[in-house]
Design a protein around this motif. Sequence first.
Motif, short mmCIF file in Angstrom:
data_model
loop_
_atom_site.label_atom_id
_atom_site.label_comp_id
_atom_site.label_asym_id
_atom_site.label_seq_id
_atom_site.Cartn_x
_atom_site.Cartn_y
_atom_site.Cartn_z
N SER A 1 20.23 24.81 -55.28
CA SER A 1 19.44 24.37 -56.43
C SER A 1 20.15 23.29 -57.23
N ALA A 2 21.40 22.98 -56.91
CA ALA A 2 22.12 21.91 -57.61
C ALA A 2 21.80 20.55 -57.02
N TYR A 3 20.96 20.51 -55.99
CA TYR A 3 20.63 19.26 -55.32
C TYR A 3 19.17 18.90 -55.54
N SER A 4 18.88 17.64 -55.31
CA SER A 4 17.52 17.11 -55.40
C SER A 4 17.23 16.36 -54.11
N ASN B 1 19.42 14.25 -49.55
CA ASN B 1 19.77 15.37 -50.41
C ASN B 1 20.90 14.89 -51.31
N LEU B 2 20.61 14.79 -52.60
CA LEU B 2 21.57 14.21 -53.53
C LEU B 2 21.85 15.18 -54.66
N PRO B 3 23.05 15.11 -55.23
CA PRO B 3 23.32 15.95 -56.40
C PRO B 3 22.46 15.50 -57.57
N ALA B 4 22.15 16.43 -58.43
CA ALA B 4 21.35 16.11 -59.61
C ALA B 4 22.09 15.11 -60.49
N GLY C 1 16.79 20.78 -57.82
CA GLY C 1 15.70 21.57 -57.24
C GLY C 1 14.39 20.83 -57.09
N GLN C 2 14.31 19.58 -57.49
CA GLN C 2 13.06 18.82 -57.40
C GLN C 2 13.02 17.97 -56.14
N ILE C 3 11.78 17.71 -55.69
CA ILE C 3 11.54 16.78 -54.59
C ILE C 3 10.87 15.56 -55.19
N ASN C 4 11.48 14.39 -55.03
CA ASN C 4 10.97 13.15 -55.60
C ASN C 4 10.59 12.21 -54.46
N LYS C 5 9.34 11.73 -54.47
CA LYS C 5 8.88 10.82 -53.43
C LYS C 5 8.49 9.49 -54.05
#
Length: 128
Positions: A27-30, A68-71, A105-109
């Motif tokens: 959950s620390a990644y986006s 997959n990147l850190p927030a 925890g978010q998915i950004n497109k």
Amino acid sequence: MFRTAMGFIGLLGALAAVPPAIAEDNSAYSVLIISRERLEVATSCEIGVYLNDQLSGRLFQEQSTSFNLPAGPVDVRLRLLPGQTPGCAPGLEDQRSTRLNLQAGQINKYRIAMGQYGMELKRAPLDY
């Protein structure tokens, strides 16, 4: 036999002293998805995706890539890459980048589109 048993006990003791490997919390990644699915950029050249000024992905028409990147903040820059296709030689380009603030925890497109100053990112629906 006694020697083998003592060696085995010593090995178990050594393994107990090593801390177990624990994976970081997912959950620390986006997730960042960048697509070139639409024909908005009228070029057959490959587009490079730079994250924090490092080439991190390459996109041809009808492709997408994900990271997959850190927030936190990340700078994204798009650039035409030189290749085998005529007219893809590097020239003067807009060197501005887009700063995205990624939440855990978010998915950004985002999709690549043409803007007033060249290629830019536009938020896109996930469509899952």
